[in-house]
Design an enzyme around this catalytic site. Structure first.
Site, PDB file in Angstrom:
ATOM      1  N   ASP A  93       0.706  -1.128   0.259  1.00 53.20           N
ATOM      2  CA  ASP A  93       0.015   0.160  -0.210  1.00 53.20           C
ATOM      3  C   ASP A  93       1.064   1.221  -0.052  1.00 53.20           C
ATOM      4  O   ASP A  93       0.620   2.007  -0.788  1.00 53.20           O
ATOM      5  CB  ASP A  93      -0.936  -0.144   1.034  1.00 53.20           C
ATOM      6  CG  ASP A  93      -1.907   1.302   1.535  1.00 53.20           C
ATOM      7  OD1 ASP A  93      -1.842   1.756   2.621  1.00 53.20           O
ATOM      8  OD2 ASP A  93      -2.314   1.632   0.468  1.00 53.20           O
ATOM      9  N   ASN A 115      -2.111 -11.016  -4.031  1.00 48.84           N
ATOM     10  CA  ASN A 115      -1.920 -12.344  -4.094  1.00 48.84           C
ATOM     11  C   ASN A 115      -0.725 -12.895  -3.423  1.00 48.84           C
ATOM     12  O   ASN A 115       0.238 -12.446  -3.858  1.00 48.84           O
ATOM     13  CB  ASN A 115      -1.956 -13.125  -5.602  1.00 48.84           C
ATOM     14  CG  ASN A 115      -3.137 -12.659  -6.105  1.00 48.84           C
ATOM     15  OD1 ASN A 115      -4.310 -12.946  -5.658  1.00 48.84           O
ATOM     16  ND2 ASN A 115      -3.311 -12.183  -7.357  1.00 48.84           N
ATOM     17  N   LYS A 127       2.061 -15.716  -2.887  1.00 46.86           N
ATOM     18  CA  LYS A 127       2.396 -16.731  -3.369  1.00 46.86           C
ATOM     19  C   LYS A 127       3.194 -17.547  -2.415  1.00 46.86           C
ATOM     20  O   LYS A 127       3.522 -18.823  -2.434  1.00 46.86           O
ATOM     21  CB  LYS A 127       3.356 -16.480  -4.546  1.00 46.86           C
ATOM     22  CG  LYS A 127       2.776 -15.547  -5.415  1.00 46.86           C
ATOM     23  CD  LYS A 127       1.738 -16.228  -6.556  1.00 46.86           C
ATOM     24  CE  LYS A 127       1.139 -15.394  -7.313  1.00 46.86           C
ATOM     25  NZ  LYS A 127       0.008 -16.004  -8.281  1.00 46.86           N
ATOM     26  N   ARG A 175      -8.727  10.962 -13.517  1.00 49.07           N
ATOM     27  CA  ARG A 175      -8.466  11.121 -12.164  1.00 49.07           C
ATOM     28  C   ARG A 175      -7.860   9.839 -11.572  1.00 49.07           C
ATOM     29  O   ARG A 175      -7.627   9.689 -10.407  1.00 49.07           O
ATOM     30  CB  ARG A 175      -9.246  11.955 -11.399  1.00 49.07           C
ATOM     31  CG  ARG A 175      -9.552  13.401 -11.668  1.00 49.07           C
ATOM     32  CD  ARG A 175     -10.187  14.143 -10.786  1.00 49.07           C
ATOM     33  NE  ARG A 175     -11.277  13.726 -10.321  1.00 49.07           N
ATOM     34  CZ  ARG A 175     -11.930  13.823  -9.198  1.00 49.07           C
ATOM     35  NH1 ARG A 175     -11.366  14.945  -8.638  1.00 49.07           N
ATOM     36  NH2 ARG A 175     -13.098  13.579  -8.654  1.00 49.07           N
TER      37      ARG A 175
END
Lengths: 246, 257
Positions: free
Chosen positions: B153, B175, B177, B198
């Site tokens: 993030d 995801n 792994k 935007r």
């Protein structure tokens, strides 16, 4: 203490992608393992007597909303089949889980802490408590983010929210069906969460299929008027087997 | 900070001395702690992390890459930017803001998130070198999935922010792994894929130092335009944000691009 009493070894499912192990491993067989029934899972997870510090108890930093909602759920633990989950500083304290030799890493890292209990200063980090309803495979997490979890000024870091959701998913997945590792995680952020306000997370296990647990989570205000986040997570099941103590 | 002492004919030596001492003491106050740049090596960094750092610092020599400094708290002018562009100022409690600190810098050296980011404007790439400490544990011996989500993030956010100002995550899709062992170094590579008005779309992967192991990846997502939210594999630029006077939008309220 149950933590010291048991050493559990995980037997792998055949999820080659996660583990990168070229061997074909046995399929999960729910009937065989001693540790597969919910009751024995709980008895490992919820020790009757322990001198470990339970961080999921109210302290001076809890806002009024959190205290009263905590009380409501404690009432439900007496009558409606809910269980309050204790929360210790490290996952090892909960079940003494031992990972298989292909996957385990040497734990000479010193003092490890479960991520959501990383900040032990009262009120500054993650203040939370999780209640679980085994019959419906549902959880509720009451979460109050502290000032050390800041992202945008005055609001909670998206990552800390993701951590709280992943943590609640993982405890729910473990108790509902031996879920252990996150496989995938999708989060839709709708509104920012102001620092030190209470949010309620409703988590449900939607289905268990092909050694995976599928869960959904809704994060909202206490009065349900504001939705903060919606998310879903998939966890991998790992079968546990009891080893005789050395 | 430089100590500048001006001496005028009327200034007595004692007051000069006092001013100098005051200046000297202020430079060692808590402000100094807050202004520490955390994106430089410290003793807790392992060999791999240091090696990667050196490699990227070399890339910075010709100006094609930049190292981003990182502080415990967001500087005051950025807070002002954010306040101007954001939704409900009533929600922001002024008195709390002085006690807050950026989540990823809320740990002592080596215990939590050790990371540094490098940016290439030409390639629109943000690379984060990350080492997760023992306070980020999930499964025993491995980094918590939520800690990995936090770093993804942060990285995709910074990537979009470099392209366009005040931005926020709307959607994050990860995801996993392989689990990441605690105290190991990884690279988080994020790339701006496309911009639609935007909305910024960013993808990201987490790899081992030798690039042989893929630990996790973040793929596309959606955008919430009005609030200035961006998909957390896509980020949003809000130069003329019209903020809602009321409380934050409810889920049932329509938000259109």
């Amino acid at each position: 203490m149950i933590r010291r009493g048991f050493q559990l070894a995980a037997r792998l499912g055949h999820h080659r992608g996660l583990l990168g192990d070229p061997r074909i491993l046995p399929r999960l067989n729910p009937a065989s393992a001693f540790g597969s029934s919910t009751d024995s899972m709980f008895s490992r997870f919820l020790p009757e007597k322990t001198d470990l510090k339970d961080d999921a108890l109210p302290d001076a930093s809890w806002c009024l909303n959190m205290l009263s909602l905590d009380q409501e759920f404690l009432e439900k633990t007496k009558s409606s089949g809910w269980i309050k989950l204790p929360s210790f500083k490290s996952n090892g304290d909960h079940i003494g889980l031992k990972l298989p030799s292909g996957l385990a890493v040497s734990s000479d890292k010193g003092d490890c802490r479960i991520f959501t209990r990383c900040i032990q200063v009262e009120g500054q980090g993650f203040e939370y408590v999780v209640f679980f309803q085994p019959s419906k495979k549902k959880s509720v997490c009451l979460f109050q983010p502290g000032p050390y979890l800041e992202g945008p000024p005055g609001f909670t870091h998206g990552g800390s929210l993701a951590a709280m959701m992943d943590e609640t998913f993982s405890k729910t997945a473990f108790l509902a069906g031996e879920g252990l590792f996150t496989l995938s995680f999708n989060i839709r952020f709708k509104n920012l969460i102001p620092m030190s306000s209470l949010v309620v997370m409703d988590i449900e296990v939607e289905k268990i299929e092909d050694q995976k647990l599928y869960m959904s989570c809704l994060v909202h205000s206490r009065d349900q008027q504001t939705v903060y986040t919606k998310s879903s997570g998939v966890f991998l099941q790992l079968q546990l087997e009891e080893e005789s103590p050395q | 900070m430089e100590a500048v002492v001006t001496v005028t004919p009327r200034t007595c030596p004692l007051s000069c001395l006092l001013r100098f001492l005051l200046y000297f003491l202020r430079s060692f106050s808590s402000e100094e702690v807050i202004l520490r740049d955390y994106s430089v090596p410290n003793p807790s960094w392992n060999k791999d992390l240091r090696l990667l750092f050196d490699q990227f610092m070399k890339k910075c020599e010709d100006g094609s890459w930049k190292r981003l400094p990182s502080y415990k708290r967001i500087p005051a002018e950025k807070i002002q930017d954010f306040k101007t562009h954001l939704l409900d100022p009533k929600l922001m409690k002024e008195e709390q803001m002085s006690q807050t600190q950026l989540f990823t810098r809320s740990f002592d050296d080596g215990l939590g998130f050790e990371y540094v980011m490098f940016y290439s404007d030409v390639e629109k790439r943000m690379v984060c070198l990350f080492q997760g400490g023992p306070y980020l544990e999930g499964p025993p011996g491995f980094v918590h999935g939520g800690a990995i989500a936090t770093m993804i993030d942060t990285t995709v956010g910074m990537c979009a922010l470099m392209a366009g100002g005040v931005v926020m995550t709307a959607n994050l899709n990860i995801n996993y792994k392989r689990p990441i062992p605690l105290c190991s170094a990884v690279t988080i590579n994020s790339q701006l894929d496309k911009v639609e008005g935007r909305k910024f779309f960013v993808s990201c992967n987490v790899q081992s130092v030798d690039e042989k192991t893929l630990y996790s990846e973040a793929t596309n997502a959606e955008v919430e335009a009005n609030l200035g939210f961006v998909s957390g594999s896509s980020w949003l630029q809000i130069p003329n944000f019209q903020h809602q006077d009321s409380l934050p939008l409810r889920d049932d309220q329509h938000r259109s691009a």
